[in-house]
Design a protein around this motif. Structure first.
Motif, PDB file in Angstrom:
ATOM      1  N   VAL A  33       0.835  -1.203   0.000  1.00 39.71           N
ATOM      2  CA  VAL A  33       0.000   0.000   0.000  1.00 39.71           C
ATOM      3  C   VAL A  33       0.870   1.253   0.000  1.00 39.71           C
ATOM      4  CG1 VAL A  33      -1.669   1.340   1.333  1.00 39.71           C
ATOM      5  CG2 VAL A  33      -1.948  -1.140   1.109  1.00 39.71           C
ATOM      6  N   LYS A  34       1.944   1.228   0.776  1.00 41.13           N
ATOM      7  CA  LYS A  34       2.880   2.354   0.808  1.00 41.13           C
ATOM      8  C   LYS A  34       3.429   2.627  -0.591  1.00 41.13           C
ATOM      9  CE  LYS A  34       7.267   3.708   3.033  1.00 41.13           C
ATOM     10  NZ  LYS A  34       8.119   3.746   1.832  1.00 41.13           N
ATOM     11  N   GLY A  35       3.810   1.562  -1.287  1.00 42.31           N
ATOM     12  CA  GLY A  35       4.330   1.721  -2.637  1.00 42.31           C
ATOM     13  C   GLY A  35       3.284   2.269  -3.591  1.00 42.31           C
ATOM     14  N   MET A  36       2.065   1.783  -3.483  1.00 46.09           N
ATOM     15  CA  MET A  36       1.011   2.217  -4.389  1.00 46.09           C
ATOM     16  C   MET A  36       0.603   3.671  -4.127  1.00 46.09           C
ATOM     17  SD  MET A  36       0.669  -0.103  -6.525  1.00 46.09           S
ATOM     18  CE  MET A  36      -0.669   0.705  -7.412  1.00 46.09           C
ATOM     19  N   ILE A  37       0.716   4.131  -2.879  1.00 42.60           N
ATOM     20  CA  ILE A  37       0.459   5.544  -2.603  1.00 42.60           C
ATOM     21  C   ILE A  37       1.517   6.408  -3.285  1.00 42.60           C
ATOM     22  CG2 ILE A  37       0.427   7.311  -0.789  1.00 42.60           C
ATOM     23  CD1 ILE A  37      -0.848   5.233   1.046  1.00 42.60           C
ATOM     24  N   ASP A  38       2.769   5.960  -3.231  1.00 42.69           N
ATOM     25  CA  ASP A  38       3.838   6.664  -3.948  1.00 42.69           C
ATOM     26  C   ASP A  38       3.556   6.681  -5.447  1.00 42.69           C
ATOM     27  OD1 ASP A  38       5.376   7.310  -1.710  1.00 42.69           O
ATOM     28  OD2 ASP A  38       6.415   5.382  -1.737  1.00 42.69           O
ATOM     29  N   VAL A  39       3.058   5.572  -5.955  1.00 43.50           N
ATOM     30  CA  VAL A  39       2.720   5.469  -7.382  1.00 43.50           C
ATOM     31  C   VAL A  39       1.625   6.473  -7.734  1.00 43.50           C
ATOM     32  CG1 VAL A  39       1.663   3.996  -9.146  1.00 43.50           C
ATOM     33  CG2 VAL A  39       3.433   3.073  -7.635  1.00 43.50           C
ATOM     34  N   LEU A  40       0.589   6.526  -6.915  1.00 46.43           N
ATOM     35  CA  LEU A  40      -0.523   7.443  -7.174  1.00 46.43           C
ATOM     36  C   LEU A  40      -0.055   8.885  -7.203  1.00 46.43           C
ATOM     37  CD1 LEU A  40      -3.546   8.002  -7.515  1.00 46.43           C
ATOM     38  CD2 LEU A  40      -3.766   7.956  -5.028  1.00 46.43           C
ATOM     39  N   VAL A  41       0.752   9.272  -6.216  1.00 44.85           N
ATOM     40  CA  VAL A  41       1.255  10.644  -6.166  1.00 44.85           C
ATOM     41  C   VAL A  41       2.143  10.929  -7.382  1.00 44.85           C
ATOM     42  CG1 VAL A  41       2.644  12.291  -4.851  1.00 44.85           C
ATOM     43  CG2 VAL A  41       1.119  10.711  -3.653  1.00 44.85           C
ATOM     44  N   THR A  42       2.957   9.944  -7.756  1.00 44.67           N
ATOM     45  CA  THR A  42       3.829  10.114  -8.925  1.00 44.67           C
ATOM     46  C   THR A  42       3.018  10.387 -10.181  1.00 44.67           C
ATOM     47  OG1 THR A  42       5.545   8.685  -7.999  1.00 44.67           O
ATOM     48  CG2 THR A  42       5.561   9.006 -10.379  1.00 44.67           C
ATOM     49  N   PHE A  43       1.940   9.635 -10.378  1.00 43.60           N
ATOM     50  CA  PHE A  43       1.105   9.816 -11.561  1.00 43.60           C
ATOM     51  C   PHE A  43       0.408  11.175 -11.547  1.00 43.60           C
ATOM     52  CE2 PHE A  43       2.008   5.517 -12.404  1.00 43.60           C
ATOM     53  CZ  PHE A  43       1.599   5.229 -13.704  1.00 43.60           C
ATOM     54  N   LEU A  44       0.154  11.708 -10.351  1.00 41.60           N
ATOM     55  CA  LEU A  44      -0.517  12.994 -10.251  1.00 41.60           C
ATOM     56  C   LEU A  44       0.412  14.164 -10.568  1.00 41.60           C
ATOM     57  CD1 LEU A  44      -2.672  12.464  -7.015  1.00 41.60           C
ATOM     58  CD2 LEU A  44      -3.484  12.573  -9.373  1.00 41.60           C
ATOM     59  N   ILE A  45       1.701  14.008 -10.261  1.00 41.56           N
ATOM     60  CA  ILE A  45       2.613  15.153 -10.407  1.00 41.56           C
ATOM     61  C   ILE A  45       3.661  14.989 -11.507  1.00 41.56           C
ATOM     62  CG2 ILE A  45       2.337  15.668  -7.948  1.00 41.56           C
ATOM     63  CD1 ILE A  45       5.169  14.592  -7.502  1.00 41.56           C
ATOM     64  N   TYR A  46       3.785  13.783 -12.077  1.00 39.85           N
ATOM     65  CA  TYR A  46       4.919  13.521 -12.975  1.00 39.85           C
ATOM     66  C   TYR A  46       4.914  14.445 -14.201  1.00 39.85           C
ATOM     67  CZ  TYR A  46       8.462  11.143 -15.708  1.00 39.85           C
ATOM     68  OH  TYR A  46       9.591  10.859 -16.431  1.00 39.85           O
ATOM     69  N   LYS A  47       3.738  14.670 -14.805  1.00 42.11           N
ATOM     70  CA  LYS A  47       3.683  15.510 -15.994  1.00 42.11           C
ATOM     71  C   LYS A  47       4.135  16.938 -15.711  1.00 42.11           C
ATOM     72  CE  LYS A  47       0.248  13.217 -18.917  1.00 42.11           C
ATOM     73  NZ  LYS A  47      -1.052  13.377 -19.625  1.00 42.11           N
ATOM     74  N   LYS A  48       3.935  17.373 -14.467  1.00 39.37           N
ATOM     75  CA  LYS A  48       4.323  18.736 -14.109  1.00 39.37           C
ATOM     76  C   LYS A  48       5.821  18.863 -13.847  1.00 39.37           C
ATOM     77  CE  LYS A  48      -0.186  19.763 -12.043  1.00 39.37           C
ATOM     78  NZ  LYS A  48      -0.923  20.177 -10.818  1.00 39.37           N
ATOM     79  N   VAL A  49       6.413  17.805 -13.280  1.00 40.67           N
ATOM     80  CA  VAL A  49       7.836  17.895 -12.935  1.00 40.67           C
ATOM     81  C   VAL A  49       8.743  17.355 -14.031  1.00 40.67           C
ATOM     82  CG1 VAL A  49       7.296  17.717 -10.485  1.00 40.67           C
ATOM     83  CG2 VAL A  49       7.878  15.644 -11.749  1.00 40.67           C
ATOM     84  N   SER A  50       8.196  16.549 -14.935  1.00 36.99           N
ATOM     85  CA  SER A  50       9.023  15.945 -15.982  1.00 36.99           C
ATOM     86  C   SER A  50       9.766  16.975 -16.844  1.00 36.99           C
ATOM     87  CB  SER A  50       8.173  15.033 -16.869  1.00 36.99           C
ATOM     88  OG  SER A  50       8.963  14.435 -17.883  1.00 36.99           O
TER      89      SER A  50
END
Length: 220
Positions: free
Chosen positions: A196-213
């Motif tokens: 679950v900890k990993g999947m929360i990191d995944v969710l946050v990554t998908f939410l912000i990746y386009k902005k930070v990429s």
């Protein structure tokens, strides 16, 4: 009679410019790689200091943090090795302020390296959103599975030097009395918690990746 070779200055200039340009581009990419790895490692280290207890779900000595998030972002942006390096640097920095004598950091590094390494490797083969999802889930599953032997054989035996095994087991039993052993507790508590900890990191990554990429790739 020696054969005279006539060199075309224009051709030489074109080739020379191409080689020089390629060299400069490669050097610029290396500098950016180092810079991104360093910045994300620093962020990961700071996030590692923010530990969130999850009462009634897992014993108090196991806490949640977002320190694997920068490693996952780095693995997607720069490749799996970058993610692994972020995990390494983060934990090397944390050794100096923790009292775990490097054992907790070693376990954290191994789990994070599996997570970021697997996710980045799967995504790197074909950089599509579908592959990112598959890689992320594969990384979270791999980390969760690896958490059992790494804790059982490395982390917890170290804890036993300061806290009896029975005391640690009792902390799990306080939540679910039917727990019979540490191994069972790791399977019931730690493995799902790690996933679950990993999947929360995944969710946050998908939410912000386009902005930070764009920032990570120098396209801002």
């Amino acid at each position: 009679m020696e054969k005279e070779t006539i060199q075309n200055p224009a051709m030489m200039n074109t080739a020379g410019t191409a080689v020089t340009g390629k060299h400069r581009t490669g050097r610029k990419d290396n500098v950016r790689y180092i810079a991104v790895t360093g910045v994300l490692s620093a962020i990961a280290f700071l996030l590692m200091l923010i530990e969130i207890p999850v009462p009634m779900l897992i014993p108090s000595f196991v806490k949640f943090d977002f320190s694997d998030l920068p490693a996952l972002i780095g693995a997607f942006a720069m490749g799996p090795v970058c993610g692994i390096l972020i995990e390494l640097i983060k934990n090397l920095l944390h050794v100096f302020i923790s009292g775990s004598f490097g054992v907790g950091e070693l376990c954290n590094f191994m789990l994070g390296a599996v997570f970021a390494g697997v996710a980045g490797a799967v995504y790197g083969k074909n950089k599509t959103k579908k592959r990112a999802v598959i890689g992320s889930i594969a990384g979270a599953v791999s980390m969760a599975l690896f958490s059992v032997p790494s804790n059982y054989f490395i982390t917890y035996p170290f804890y036993y030097q300061f806290m009896p095994e029975e005391t640690i087991l009792a902390m799990y039993q306080a939540i679910i009395p039917s727990m019979k052993s540490i191994l069972q507790s790791l399977l019931v508590f730690n493995m799902p918690f790690t996933f679950v900890k990993g999947m929360i990191d995944v969710l946050v990554t998908f939410l912000i990746y386009k902005k930070v990429s764009p920032l990570l790739h120098g396209r801002n």
